[in-house]
Design a protein around this motif. Sequence first.
Motif, PDB file in Angstrom:
ATOM      1  N   UNK A  42      -8.617  -3.296   4.598  1.00 14.87           N
ATOM      2  CA  UNK A  42      -7.610  -2.663   5.464  1.00 14.87           C
ATOM      3  C   UNK A  42      -6.874  -3.475   6.384  1.00 14.87           C
ATOM      4  N   UNK A  43      -7.527  -4.350   6.969  1.00 17.34           N
ATOM      5  CA  UNK A  43      -7.206  -5.167   8.184  1.00 17.34           C
ATOM      6  C   UNK A  43      -6.243  -6.280   7.512  1.00 17.34           C
ATOM      7  N   UNK A  44      -6.599  -7.031   6.235  1.00 18.75           N
ATOM      8  CA  UNK A  44      -5.724  -7.767   5.562  1.00 18.75           C
ATOM      9  C   UNK A  44      -4.635  -7.395   4.726  1.00 18.75           C
ATOM     10  N   UNK A  59       3.841   7.218  -4.694  1.00 19.04           N
ATOM     11  CA  UNK A  59       2.709   7.878  -4.812  1.00 19.04           C
ATOM     12  C   UNK A  59       2.393   8.941  -4.166  1.00 19.04           C
ATOM     13  N   UNK A  60       3.174   9.073  -2.648  1.00 23.89           N
ATOM     14  CA  UNK A  60       2.717   9.966  -1.795  1.00 23.89           C
ATOM     15  C   UNK A  60       1.396  10.026  -1.196  1.00 23.89           C
ATOM     16  N   UNK A  61       0.691   8.906  -1.495  1.00 25.07           N
ATOM     17  CA  UNK A  61      -0.471   8.597  -1.073  1.00 25.07           C
ATOM     18  C   UNK A  61      -0.615   8.276   0.451  1.00 25.07           C
ATOM     19  N   UNK A  62      -1.543   8.518   1.313  1.00 26.14           N
ATOM     20  CA  UNK A  62      -1.573   8.301   2.773  1.00 26.14           C
ATOM     21  C   UNK A  62      -1.868   6.880   2.759  1.00 26.14           C
ATOM     22  N   UNK A  63      -1.119   6.277   3.834  1.00 24.89           N
ATOM     23  CA  UNK A  63      -1.357   4.710   3.914  1.00 24.89           C
ATOM     24  C   UNK A  63      -2.386   4.715   5.183  1.00 24.89           C
ATOM     25  N   UNK A  64      -3.111   3.820   5.530  1.00 27.54           N
ATOM     26  CA  UNK A  64      -4.105   3.545   6.432  1.00 27.54           C
ATOM     27  C   UNK A  64      -3.706   2.068   7.120  1.00 27.54           C
ATOM     28  N   UNK A  65      -4.032   1.810   8.401  1.00 27.70           N
ATOM     29  CA  UNK A  65      -3.975   0.614   8.918  1.00 27.70           C
ATOM     30  C   UNK A  65      -5.047   0.698  10.248  1.00 27.70           C
ATOM     31  N   UNK A 102      -3.367  -9.691  18.346  1.00 28.16           N
ATOM     32  CA  UNK A 102      -2.610  -9.172  17.252  1.00 28.16           C
ATOM     33  C   UNK A 102      -3.358  -9.383  16.018  1.00 28.16           C
ATOM     34  N   UNK A 103      -2.686  -8.821  14.962  1.00 27.10           N
ATOM     35  CA  UNK A 103      -3.458  -8.925  13.671  1.00 27.10           C
ATOM     36  C   UNK A 103      -3.039 -10.383  13.061  1.00 27.10           C
TER      37      UNK A 103
END
Length: 188
Positions: free
Chosen positions: A102-104, A143-149, A162-163
Motif C-alpha cells: 500500500x505504501x509504495x 472498477x468502482x473498487x475502493x482505493x486505500x492509502x 513524507x512518502x
Amino acid sequence: MSNPELHSPELARSIEAILMVVDEPVTELTLATVLEVPVEQIISALEALVPSYSDRGFALKAINGGWRFYSHPDFSPAVEKFVLDGQQNRLTQAALETLAVIAYRQPVSRARVSAIRGVNVEAVMKTLITRGLVEEYGVENETGAILYKTTSYFLERLGLNALTDLPPLAPHLPDIDSLDEILDSLTD
C-alpha cells in the motif's frame, strides 16, 4: 495579533510546554496562532531548539508537516524493549507486507494488493485500518473498487516527513540477469 510579552526564552519554553502535550505533530501555523506570534518567529524558535536536545534522550523533529518530541534514535533499543515487553501489538509478517504494498503503490485497491501478494488480504486490511495505518482514499473510476492509502499516523510511526522519504525499492529487487537465471532454471 503579536504578543509582545513573549520573548525568545519565554517563547521557547511555551513551545516546549505545548509540544509536551501533543499527540500528533503540530504545525508552525498552529503554534503561531496559539502563542500569538508571527510564524517566522516560531520557525526560528523551533530551529534554535532542535540542537539544544542533541545530548538528551529525546529530539525535536519536523515530521509529517508538524513538530513533535520523539525519543532519540540512539536509544531505540531501550524504548523498543519498554514498549514491546509484554505486548502483542506487533504487526504480523502478512500485515507488514500488505502495508508495504500500500505504501509504495498508493492509492491502491484491495484486489490489486491481493494480486501483488498472491493471497486474500481482507482480514489484514481490516487490521491495518483498525490500527489507523491505512484509510480509504476514494473509488477507482473503471472498477468502482475502493482505493486505500497510508495515513499521517503511518508516517508518524515510521518517523517520515513524507512518502518520498520511504527508502527506494530498487536496491532490494533482483537484477535482470538474476531474474533470467531464475526463469531459465524454472523451464529446465
